[in-house]
Motif scaffolding. Sequence first.
Motif, short mmCIF file in Angstrom:
data_model
loop_
_atom_site.label_atom_id
_atom_site.label_comp_id
_atom_site.label_asym_id
_atom_site.label_seq_id
_atom_site.Cartn_x
_atom_site.Cartn_y
_atom_site.Cartn_z
N ILE A 151 0.77 -1.23 0.09
CA ILE A 151 -0.06 0.03 -0.08
C ILE A 151 0.99 1.59 -0.10
O ILE A 151 2.16 1.13 0.48
CB ILE A 151 -1.09 0.07 1.16
N GLU A 152 0.19 2.40 -0.56
CA GLU A 152 1.07 3.53 -0.53
C GLU A 152 1.67 4.32 0.63
O GLU A 152 2.63 4.59 0.85
CB GLU A 152 0.27 4.68 -1.38
N GLU A 153 0.54 4.25 1.79
CA GLU A 153 0.98 4.78 2.93
C GLU A 153 1.76 3.96 3.90
O GLU A 153 1.66 2.61 3.66
CB GLU A 153 -0.29 5.04 3.57
N ASN A 154 2.50 4.44 4.79
CA ASN A 154 3.40 3.50 5.63
C ASN A 154 2.49 3.35 6.89
O ASN A 154 2.93 3.96 7.91
CB ASN A 154 4.64 4.30 5.85
N LEU A 155 1.52 2.40 6.86
CA LEU A 155 0.82 2.27 7.90
C LEU A 155 1.06 0.65 8.34
O LEU A 155 1.40 -0.07 7.72
CB LEU A 155 -0.64 2.14 7.51
N SER A 156 0.81 0.52 9.82
CA SER A 156 0.89 -0.68 10.42
C SER A 156 -0.16 -1.62 10.03
O SER A 156 -1.28 -1.09 9.57
CB SER A 156 1.16 -0.40 11.82
N ILE A 157 -0.04 -2.86 9.93
CA ILE A 157 -1.09 -3.70 9.57
C ILE A 157 -2.28 -3.41 10.66
O ILE A 157 -3.43 -3.39 9.95
CB ILE A 157 -0.62 -5.35 9.74
N GLU A 158 -2.17 -3.23 11.87
CA GLU A 158 -3.35 -2.85 12.78
C GLU A 158 -3.83 -1.62 12.22
O GLU A 158 -5.07 -1.55 12.35
CB GLU A 158 -2.67 -2.50 14.04
N ASN A 159 -3.16 -0.60 11.87
CA ASN A 159 -3.83 0.60 11.52
C ASN A 159 -4.66 0.31 10.20
O ASN A 159 -6.03 0.76 10.11
CB ASN A 159 -2.84 1.54 11.17
N VAL A 160 -4.34 -0.35 9.42
CA VAL A 160 -5.14 -0.69 8.24
C VAL A 160 -6.21 -1.71 8.57
O VAL A 160 -7.29 -1.01 7.98
CB VAL A 160 -3.98 -1.65 7.20
N ILE A 161 -6.31 -2.51 9.47
CA ILE A 161 -7.43 -3.08 9.81
C ILE A 161 -8.45 -2.25 10.67
O ILE A 161 -9.61 -2.44 10.28
CB ILE A 161 -6.92 -4.32 10.85
N ARG A 162 -7.64 -1.46 11.35
CA ARG A 162 -8.42 -0.31 12.08
C ARG A 162 -9.31 0.44 11.00
O ARG A 162 -10.57 0.74 11.11
CB ARG A 162 -8.10 0.29 13.02
N GLN A 163 -8.75 1.03 10.08
CA GLN A 163 -9.19 1.83 8.77
C GLN A 163 -10.39 1.16 8.17
O GLN A 163 -11.48 1.78 7.75
CB GLN A 163 -8.24 2.29 8.05
N GLN A 164 -10.23 -0.07 7.90
CA GLN A 164 -11.24 -0.91 7.36
C GLN A 164 -12.41 -1.15 8.02
O GLN A 164 -13.55 -0.94 7.56
CB GLN A 164 -10.54 -2.22 6.82
N ILE A 165 -12.08 -1.61 9.41
CA ILE A 165 -13.48 -1.42 10.22
C ILE A 165 -14.20 -0.25 10.29
O ILE A 165 -15.31 -0.40 10.12
CB ILE A 165 -12.93 -1.96 11.57
N ASP A 166 -13.63 0.90 10.41
CA ASP A 166 -14.36 2.07 10.57
C ASP A 166 -14.95 2.47 9.13
O ASP A 166 -16.04 2.75 9.23
CB ASP A 166 -13.30 3.25 10.98
N SER A 167 -14.12 2.11 8.07
CA SER A 167 -14.99 2.31 6.75
C SER A 167 -16.18 1.42 6.65
O SER A 167 -16.93 2.01 6.04
CB SER A 167 -13.74 2.31 5.58
N LEU A 168 -16.01 0.29 6.81
CA LEU A 168 -17.21 -0.46 7.03
C LEU A 168 -18.28 -0.09 7.91
O LEU A 168 -19.47 -0.15 7.19
CB LEU A 168 -16.89 -2.10 7.02
N ALA A 169 -18.03 0.23 8.85
CA ALA A 169 -19.18 0.66 9.84
C ALA A 169 -19.72 1.89 9.31
O ALA A 169 -20.95 2.21 9.27
CB ALA A 169 -18.42 0.91 11.31
N SER A 170 -18.99 2.91 8.69
CA SER A 170 -19.61 4.28 8.15
C SER A 170 -20.33 3.71 6.95
O SER A 170 -21.51 4.31 6.71
CB SER A 170 -18.45 5.07 7.56
N HIS A 171 -20.02 2.86 6.03
CA HIS A 171 -20.74 2.37 4.97
C HIS A 171 -22.07 1.60 5.40
O HIS A 171 -23.27 2.02 4.98
CB HIS A 171 -19.94 1.32 4.27
N ILE A 172 -21.97 1.05 6.69
CA ILE A 172 -23.47 0.13 6.98
C ILE A 172 -24.08 1.11 7.50
O ILE A 172 -25.46 1.17 7.39
CB ILE A 172 -22.86 -0.88 8.05
N ARG A 173 -23.78 2.39 8.16
CA ARG A 173 -24.44 3.65 8.60
C ARG A 173 -24.89 4.38 7.65
O ARG A 173 -25.54 5.50 7.77
CB ARG A 173 -23.64 4.33 10.11
N GLU A 174 -24.71 4.23 6.26
CA GLU A 174 -25.00 4.91 5.03
C GLU A 174 -24.32 6.39 5.35
O GLU A 174 -25.01 7.44 4.78
CB GLU A 174 -26.63 5.02 5.04
N ILE A 175 -23.37 6.40 5.87
CA ILE A 175 -22.61 7.66 6.26
C ILE A 175 -21.62 8.00 4.93
O ILE A 175 -21.57 9.10 4.43
CB ILE A 175 -21.56 7.63 7.23
N GLU A 176 -20.73 6.93 4.45
CA GLU A 176 -20.10 7.01 3.47
C GLU A 176 -19.89 5.74 2.67
O GLU A 176 -20.22 4.67 2.98
CB GLU A 176 -18.69 7.50 3.77
#
Length: 93
Positions: A53-78
Amino acid sequence: MVDRFVLRVCNLRQITQKHFTKDDKLGVRLTKVGLKRFFQSWEKYLDEPMAGIEENLSIENVIRQQIDSLASHIREIEKYEPVMIGNKSKCDM
C-alpha cells in the motif's frame, strides 16, 4: 491477513508440532506455551508496515481503518473503500 500470518509462523518454525496437544474431547489445540508464542508473534506482526500500500501504515492501522470504513458504510455515512494491496486504485462497491 490471518491466513498469511499463520502460514508465516509455521514456515518460520515459530510454532511447531511441539506447540500442539491432542485431546479426545477438544481435538488438536495449541498448548499454553504455543498460545503465548502465537499471540506474541501476532502482536509483532500487527506492528509491521503493511506491504503493497502507498501509505506507511501498520497492519493494525490498516485493519482499524477498514473496520471504521465498513461501519460508516453500514450506517450509510460514506461509501466503503476497500484497501487494494499491490494496486494503487480503489475498486467501486
